[in-house]
Design an enzyme around this catalytic site. Sequence first.
Site, short mmCIF file in Angstrom:
data_model
loop_
_atom_site.label_atom_id
_atom_site.label_comp_id
_atom_site.label_asym_id
_atom_site.label_seq_id
_atom_site.Cartn_x
_atom_site.Cartn_y
_atom_site.Cartn_z
N TYR A 143 0.86 -1.18 0.00
CA TYR A 143 0.00 0.00 0.00
C TYR A 143 0.90 1.23 0.00
O TYR A 143 1.80 1.33 0.84
CB TYR A 143 -0.88 -0.02 1.26
N ASP A 238 9.40 2.73 -0.60
CA ASP A 238 8.39 3.39 0.23
C ASP A 238 8.77 3.07 1.68
O ASP A 238 8.50 1.98 2.18
CB ASP A 238 7.01 2.86 -0.13
N LYS A 266 4.56 9.64 8.15
CA LYS A 266 4.28 10.15 9.51
C LYS A 266 5.47 10.10 10.47
O LYS A 266 5.53 10.91 11.40
CB LYS A 266 3.12 9.37 10.09
N1 HOZ Z 1 -0.70 2.61 5.96
C1 HOZ Z 1 -1.43 2.80 7.16
C2 HOZ Z 1 -2.03 1.52 7.60
N2 HOZ Z 1 -1.52 0.45 6.96
C3 HOZ Z 1 -2.37 3.90 6.99
C4 HOZ Z 1 -3.35 4.07 8.05
C5 HOZ Z 1 -4.64 4.56 7.48
O1 HOZ Z 1 -4.93 4.26 6.32
O2 HOZ Z 1 -5.36 5.20 8.24
#
Ligand code: HOZ
Length: 430
Positions: A143, A238, A266
């Site tokens: 992701y 990433d 973050k």
């Molecule tokens: N990549 C984070 C969770 N796998 C993001 C958290 C979110 O999407 O709020």
Amino acid sequence: MYESSRALFERAQQSIPGGVNSPVRAFKSVGGDPVFIRGAKGAWLYDVDGNQYIDYINSWGPMILGHAWEPVVKAIQEKVKDSTSFGAPTALEIDMAELIKSMAPNIDLVRMVNSGTEACMSALRLARGYTGRNKFIKFEGCYHGHADSFLVKAGSGLATFNIQKVPGVTAGVANDTLTCAYNDLGAVQELVTHHKDQVAAIIIEPVAGNMGCIPPAEGFLEGLRRICTEEGIVLIFDEVMTGFRLAPGGAQERLSVDADLVTYGKVIGAGMPVGAFGGKKEIMQHIAPLGKVYQAGTLSGNPIAMIAGYTLLKALQERNEIYSELEEKTLYLKQGLDEALSLSGKPYRINQLGSMISIHFSDQPVTDFASAAASDNAFFNRLFHAMLRRGIYLPPSAFETWFISNALEKAELDQTIAALKEAMAELLSA
Ligand code: HOZ
């Protein structure tokens, strides 16, 4: 005193889609109502109903030293007196860029943005602008935020909610996104050969954290590096999750593989809304105003976010022992989880690298999205609630890694292991 989580969730659904501002918070796949958080300190989360939990999400990564870490809190309080945003440059942005360059390999230039999504989206645009090619390769179950191009066979919430095709992402965009199984170097080579001179970038989570934790197989990242070098493809790491977490220089340092571009999220804001992308000068100099690849943002390099991130990263740089402490704690937890699970008789796999760890209920090694998805994730969903009832806050999905913070002490790790023993016994006797 406070409204209960249940009352807040009822209220939230009247004005926020699904009652949450990010889908993975909704508890939709594990069932039940989300817990509304009142505050957090160190390793502990406190909800509005008066419950407390040992936190294994840590705001999806950035709370490496725990919540409300005093130096970060103080730095923000001090900085905010000088206003919250200028839309003009500050010296602090240079301090931050210099600090990142001094910690992470292969960063000649770095541009601050406001989230990991923005960082990945911008890095991909840059790779396309630099190479003059349109297609790129991502891995199933990884992701990279919610920009259109990345919402193809994605992990995290899309895997959790089984969203295979996202309405609103046009076929034109999706057609430029090529996908392979994680850890399958042969498939990458085939795709690159089939789409000769068309692939701008390969983007990867060097340790995947959005299908549970899945470390790279030996030689996999090195193989990607070789293919990218041979074919003129930009290798993008990433490092939204792994950056400054696995080592001061992130996965690049920890795994000794160089990327051309790196994205951060973050972590570099200590939990404030921040991201960044950076890399080799030859590529980064194509970004506006040096070059024509346009990318911008009023809040980019925001002073409050910068001081928070700078304070955290500086501490990580100066106190290198944090990384061995994190590793020791994670290995201690892993051993305890292993003992607790082996007693239960339920087949499982624990994947771990550095301070990222997760459990899949499978009798097979979990090395890619297919093996993660084939695990008994319905059982994980039940375990999530059994752990929550015992004061342990895990990610509400088997398709997410757990993050260890250095605020966790042996007592909390022992409490987690004991909770797992109890939870497994409860679930398997039901
Ligand atoms: N990549 C984070 C969770 N796998 C993001 C958290 C979110 O999407 O709020």
